[in-house]
Scaffold this motif. Structure first.
Motif, PDB file in Angstrom:
ATOM      1  N   UNK A  93      18.237   1.078   2.863  1.00 22.71           N
ATOM      2  CA  UNK A  93      17.611   0.492   1.678  1.00 22.71           C
ATOM      3  C   UNK A  93      16.340   1.266   1.343  1.00 22.71           C
ATOM      4  N   UNK A  94      15.755   1.003   0.187  1.00 22.83           N
ATOM      5  CA  UNK A  94      14.460   1.587  -0.135  1.00 22.83           C
ATOM      6  C   UNK A  94      13.420   1.004   0.814  1.00 22.83           C
ATOM      7  N   UNK A  95      12.596   1.870   1.412  1.00 25.66           N
ATOM      8  CA  UNK A  95      11.596   1.435   2.371  1.00 25.66           C
ATOM      9  C   UNK A  95      10.231   1.978   1.992  1.00 25.66           C
ATOM     10  N   UNK A  96       9.182   1.220   2.286  1.00 20.52           N
ATOM     11  CA  UNK A  96       7.830   1.752   2.196  1.00 20.52           C
ATOM     12  C   UNK A  96       7.437   2.300   3.565  1.00 20.52           C
ATOM     13  N   UNK A  97       6.441   3.185   3.561  1.00 20.84           N
ATOM     14  CA  UNK A  97       6.124   3.946   4.776  1.00 20.84           C
ATOM     15  C   UNK A  97       4.830   3.471   5.419  1.00 20.84           C
ATOM     16  N   UNK A 104       5.784   0.013  -5.422  1.00 20.84           N
ATOM     17  CA  UNK A 104       6.990  -0.803  -5.255  1.00 20.84           C
ATOM     18  C   UNK A 104       7.993  -0.577  -6.385  1.00 20.84           C
ATOM     19  N   UNK A 105       7.541   0.010  -7.462  1.00 24.27           N
ATOM     20  CA  UNK A 105       8.439   0.318  -8.567  1.00 24.27           C
ATOM     21  C   UNK A 105       9.112   1.673  -8.403  1.00 24.27           C
ATOM     22  N   UNK A 106       8.734   2.426  -7.367  1.00 20.01           N
ATOM     23  CA  UNK A 106       9.380   3.694  -7.057  1.00 20.01           C
ATOM     24  C   UNK A 106       8.645   4.934  -7.509  1.00 20.01           C
ATOM     25  N   UNK A 163      13.096  -4.288  -8.706  1.00 23.18           N
ATOM     26  CA  UNK A 163      14.415  -3.659  -8.603  1.00 23.18           C
ATOM     27  C   UNK A 163      14.494  -2.485  -7.636  1.00 23.18           C
ATOM     28  N   UNK A 164      13.403  -1.738  -7.455  1.00 22.74           N
ATOM     29  CA  UNK A 164      13.446  -0.588  -6.547  1.00 22.74           C
ATOM     30  C   UNK A 164      13.677  -1.023  -5.099  1.00 22.74           C
ATOM     31  N   UNK A 165      13.237  -2.222  -4.758  1.00 20.90           N
ATOM     32  CA  UNK A 165      13.339  -2.699  -3.379  1.00 20.90           C
ATOM     33  C   UNK A 165      14.525  -3.630  -3.155  1.00 20.90           C
TER      34      UNK A 165
END
Length: 275
Positions: A93-97, A104-106, A163-165
């Motif tokens: 999935x999309x992850x933050x680092x 959060x919107x990419x 939506x990005x997450x």
């Protein structure tokens, strides 16, 4: 980019309580060190992905006797709920680092070529991430030594749709116990039952959010340390768009639910050790 952070102020604050409950709020910080600010996109200085107003929403913690740990720095500088090796929390999935590079919107968080390199990330981990986790470890040890067990409640909030997450709208309250690994099942059920008493609020256990690094790392039920994460939708208590105002009326509706969840979870934790 290899800027060495020089932020000199304390990076976190611990208020020690009297009961076996520690509430961590790792994403409420809003500060970005002055020597780092120029590297970010101008939009980043609004720190839109903050877990806004949680210290105000959880203002009943003093009455409950809880310990409370809070940071000063924004998650844009360091994400205190990510592992030190920066392994993805949700593979596929999309992850933050650990040192986030996207909103959060990419979109990119940094100016082109200004994201922190490996050395800068290591320095942030040492100077900003480690003190928070040292304080967390020490307070858990103190409370466990005093009471024989401890409940760690990791408090979060997020916009209801990103939506990005994730696809669609999140449940109002997402309870995470790492699929049952971080806390006794009775504690999770107590939190769920507190939600069920308020049918206008939706809830889920171990759905999209199962608990981040703090929940997964520190939750050791076999060792008397139980950890539970609550991710809540921000529209329950605030304006989700700038300027992110606190909504008194909505907050007054959800606060009793939160208080009941925390108190019931602590009572369930106690019951695990009653003879």
């Amino acid at each position: 980019m290899n800027t060495i952070p020089t932020h000199k102020e304390p990076t976190c604050t611990l208020q020690q309580g009297r009961v076996p409950l520690l509430v961590s709020m790792p994403h409420i910080g809003t500060a970005i060190a002055p020597d780092l600010r120029a590297h970010y996109m101008p939009r980043a200085l609004q720190v839109e992905d903050t877990d806004w107003h949680l210290e105000r929403l959880y203002n009943f913690l003093g009455e409950l006797g809880a310990s409370v740990l809070t940071p000063t720095l924004s998650r844009y500088v360091i994400d205190l709920n990510r592992p030190p090796d920066d392994a993805p929390m949700y593979p596929g999935a999309s992850n933050t680092e650990l040192c986030p590079t996207r909103f959060f919107t990419g979109e990119p968080l940094y100016q082109e070529g200004q994201a922190p390199d490996a050395q800068a990330r290591a320095l942030r981990r040492e100077r900003y991430w480690q003190p928070y986790h040292d304080a967390l470890t020490s307070e858990l040890a103190r409370l466990k030594a005093q009471h024989g067990f401890v409940l760690l409640w990791d408090a979060h909030s997020i916009r209801s749709e990103i939506p990005w997450l994730f696809e669609g709208r999140l449940p109002d309250l997402s309870i995470g116990t790492a699929n049952g690994a971080s806390a006794d099942a009775r504690i999770a059920q107590a939190a769920l039952q507190a939600c069920a008493a308020h049918p206008t609020v939706s809830s889920v256990l171990n759905g999209r959010f199962k608990g981040g690094y703090i929940t997964r790392h520190y939750g050791q039920p076999h060792n008397g340390v139980h950890a539970i994460q609550l991710e809540m939708c921000q529209n329950l208590y605030m304006q989700e768009a700038p300027p992110f105002h606190y909504a008194e009326a909505r907050a007054a509706t959800i606060q009793p639910v939160l208080k009941e969840m925390v108190a019931s979870s602590l009572a369930a934790c106690r019951s695990c050790y009653e003879k």
